[in-house]
Motif scaffolding. Structure first.
Motif: not given
Length: 139
Positions: A24, A57-58
């Motif tokens: 991320s 998203g996750s």
């Protein structure tokens, strides 16, 4: 040289280091030591150039899409920082009567262009994987 180049190289090397080659923007920012918004700006440029892609998203983030054994620092320099060695302002004025003042800008521009070509040549011999190997050698 601009900091975006360093952030880009650091980010790509970090992604190459990770087993799934994905992280991320927060993870990358923490590793780089800068704000995640700055990382997202740099990663956007790398995404547009095809070095990474994104998953929303996750569990999402940036995924390395290139072979770290092939992509060189010169490739990244051209995308992130080409031309940054040349100053935005140079002394002198072509309208001056003095030979120094009237030619300094042109001469310095040529010097900086030559320096940038030499830098790119040096960077072309260093891959993302080479940087990672140098980091592993520090352990």
């Amino acid at each position: 040289m601009n900091s975006e180049f360093t952030i880009a190289v650091h980010s790509l090397v970090y992604l190459a280091y990770l087993p799934d080659r994905m992280a991320s923007s927060d993870m990358i920012a923490d590793n780089v030591g800068t704000h995640s918004a700055r990382v997202r700006k740099v990663m956007g440029g790398l995404r547009r150039s095809g070095y990474v892609d994104t998953r929303e998203g996750s569990g999402g983030g940036y995924r390395l899409t290139i072979d770290p054994n092939v992509v060189t620092l010169a490739d990244i320099y051209r995308v992130m920082a080409q031309g940054s060695l040349i100053p935005s302002w140079c002394s002198g004025n072509p309208e001056m009567d003095c030979v120094v003042g009237s030619n300094m800008n042109q001469v310095m521009f040529g010097i900086f262009c030559t320096a940038e070509k030499q830098l790119e040549s040096h960077f072309s011999a260093i891959t993302i994987q080479d940087v990672l190997k140098q980091i592993h050698a520090c352990e």
